[in-house]
Design an enzyme around this catalytic site. Sequence first.
Site, short mmCIF file in Angstrom:
data_model
loop_
_atom_site.label_atom_id
_atom_site.label_comp_id
_atom_site.label_asym_id
_atom_site.label_seq_id
_atom_site.Cartn_x
_atom_site.Cartn_y
_atom_site.Cartn_z
N THR B 195 0.83 -1.19 0.00
CA THR B 195 0.00 0.00 0.00
C THR B 195 0.87 1.25 0.00
O THR B 195 1.91 1.29 0.63
CB THR B 195 -0.90 -0.03 1.24
OG1 THR B 195 -1.49 -1.32 1.34
CG2 THR B 195 -1.99 0.98 1.14
N GLU B 285 -5.57 10.39 6.45
CA GLU B 285 -6.12 11.74 6.26
C GLU B 285 -7.19 12.05 7.31
O GLU B 285 -8.19 11.35 7.43
CB GLU B 285 -6.67 11.88 4.84
CG GLU B 285 -5.53 11.93 3.82
CD GLU B 285 -5.98 11.82 2.38
OE1 GLU B 285 -5.21 12.19 1.51
OE2 GLU B 285 -7.11 11.38 2.14
N ASN B 408 -10.34 15.66 1.21
CA ASN B 408 -10.60 14.99 -0.05
C ASN B 408 -11.68 15.63 -0.91
O ASN B 408 -11.85 15.27 -2.07
CB ASN B 408 -10.93 13.52 0.21
CG ASN B 408 -9.68 12.77 0.59
OD1 ASN B 408 -8.75 12.72 -0.20
ND2 ASN B 408 -9.64 12.25 1.79
#
Lengths: 413, 413
Positions: B195, B285, B408
């Site tokens: 990842t 995030e 985002n």
Amino acid sequence: MSGTVSPLAPKSYPSMPVIDGVRMATAAAGIKYKNRTDVLMMVFDRPASVAGVFTRSKCPSAPVDFCRSNLPHGVARAVVVNSGNANAFTGAKGRAATELTAKSASEAVGCAENEVYLASTGVIGEPLDATKFSGVLGTMAKEGTGDFWLEAAKAIMTTDTYPKVATRSAEIDGVRVTINGIAKGAGMIAPDMATMLSFVVTDAAIAPEALQAALSAGVGPTFNAVTVDSDTSTSDTLMLFATGAAEARGQKPVLAADDQRLAGFRAALNDLLKDLALQVVRDGEGARKMVEVTVTGAENDAAAKRIALSIANSPLVKTAVAGEDANWGRIVMAVGKSGEMADRDRLAIWFGDVRVAVDGARDPGYSEAAATAVMQQEDIPVRVDLGLGDGRATVWTCDLTKEYVAINGDYRS
Amino acid sequence: MSGTVSPLAPKSYPSMPVIDGVRMATAAAGIKYKNRTDVLMMVFDRPASVAGVFTRSKCPSAPVDFCRSNLPHGVARAVVVNSGNANAFTGAKGRAATELTAKSASEAVGCAENEVYLASTGVIGEPLDATKFSGVLGTMAKEGTGDFWLEAAKAIMTTDTYPKVATRSAEIDGVRVTINGIAKGAGMIAPDMATMLSFVVTDAAIAPEALQAALSAGVGPTFNAVTVDSDTSTSDTLMLFATGAAEARGQKPVLAADDQRLAGFRAALNDLLKDLALQVVRDGEGARKMVEVTVTGAENDAAAKRIALSIANSPLVKTAVAGEDANWGRIVMAVGKSGEMADRDRLAIWFGDVRVAVDGARDPGYSEAAATAVMQQEDIPVRVDLGLGDGRATVWTCDLTKEYVAINGDYRS
């Protein structure tokens, strides 16, 4: 109930006709809050045919277990729905609560306990005090009325910001029949069988087997094609009841699932299910925009649907929509992670009519302004063509906003 | 880079030792922003063994394709990493950009183009102007230094709020070898192969095949057991390089994957990979809390991991964690939706040491206060026992906050 109504709410509600053979009443039984309507009862004075589809969760609620076990009997006389408590993961107490509720309802209506259907929505894991129903069901059964659809829809709301109702009509044997439905969302919504709670009633005379076939077929492209947050509830329940009152007006009962006389009814039912399902998405927790994701050119329809859901469930796609950001790279990401066959270099993507990507790269005529204009709409159509086959699917979702986080970060308390 | 550093950031950084055989340099090539460090170059003055694992996305980036095609050669001399642009879904232009970058790097270092490895992170779908590298790689190759790990980690950050470094040591043939690694996150993180971007270098002398086996085995319970948002990147890349400098200190090269002399190295490598992977989650995030989800008693380990990921990826579980709400009903929901075998009536759930549910219902001794106290911690251990078998898995995730949505909803612009 949230303080502000979703901006995607319907501008008006349809006038809901009375359907002969069903009466409804609501009450405040104090399930979770005082002085708040939290119980809906539907009564069928004559036995109605019943069909149902339920959550695929491996940890279904006690009412789902209860309904599933009654369904083979095929006959309904009463439905009891409560909000405020899901009666899910409540063990032996949960089973006892459904039994006590069914007993209260059967006494109130004068029917067998296996002619009662139950649904509960709300917090998981809290024991439900079913004695609270005992005091109200008798009066509700007596005083229920047919002209009560909007109130019924309101009674089952949890975090919904508006009640969800729809009505359609069709003809069987030249006799006009009506279909009315109500539904509630608004989170823990993902397609893995019927989603959330929805109750649909028709006056058509249709036997249980044929009714079930129509419902099972109708749910695929409607309730099973919407997702708010990818989380499948323990309590999802969609039921369809046929009172048969149209028989008195000359409709001959439909017995077989493949009876051609049902064609018009099926089309009207599917349209109503789609209407209700989209109302649920448009009231998704915190939703400000609806997204219609269409995938074409997939290997087959099942692959198309999995890719469409991969896009519709992607937090990064959904936050980009919330930000009105034409971030089509996240669509590529979601196609790529779906696990389904995809050829990067054949992929094309559209926002509305604006093609943003083609042949595995940004469209040569790409216009950020044109793409952004689509993102600023309330309803955003996204299309992905894979260029591999004829598989096709459409699903609907909403955006992921700070309000979703706020609603769900503090729901239980 | 976000303005505020994650509250879960490490309190201090380890002192990163020099690893003989690798030099690093960074530069500001103006990939997306002016005057911002956006390129990292690693140079191996003597050929290093190389191993790698990459995204399982069906739409991988051009650099991922490029690395995959070079890997069978097994030798690395240079690595070029840029932030600001992922060079993904960029079609023929993307391939041309990787080729041009490899050519520039090979000329700068004096090696073959198939000894160059590339990684790009940033926006998907924007053509990458590789001519920007041409001007800087020559100088970087010349001026690179071994004492540069923290700066290297900083150069590859995107929405990360802190650089991620880790170091471990092990013994092979009684010779101490070192392993250093860097990584970056911080969104589009889900386990489906390595990842995000991470580069690990050791001075051990290990042949490519043995190195690849160690890396592939190590990634399962580490990088492939973390998820921030269930969204798998097109660019995920984890590479491991062995310079072989320890050979000069007496370590005999390890050739075979099953060489028992690698035991200590593998353990140290796995520990380092876990350290880096958890740093990525802790910088997810908008993250304010880390959640460690352990599933025991599943049918088998694979089922345990799927259930653990179903919990860790659930927006409703993650928002409840953000709200410090001990809403264990959502854990039940996530177990139920996983599709894996589960018996509701055997399920038990713990928050920390507080058992909140047992035998398919709320724990008789349930204390909301005790459960809430666990939720108020920064690190929240959640355990689910299914009571079915011996299957076991642990995964890590972070909470879902309004900041995730804010980051985002407006990343690209």
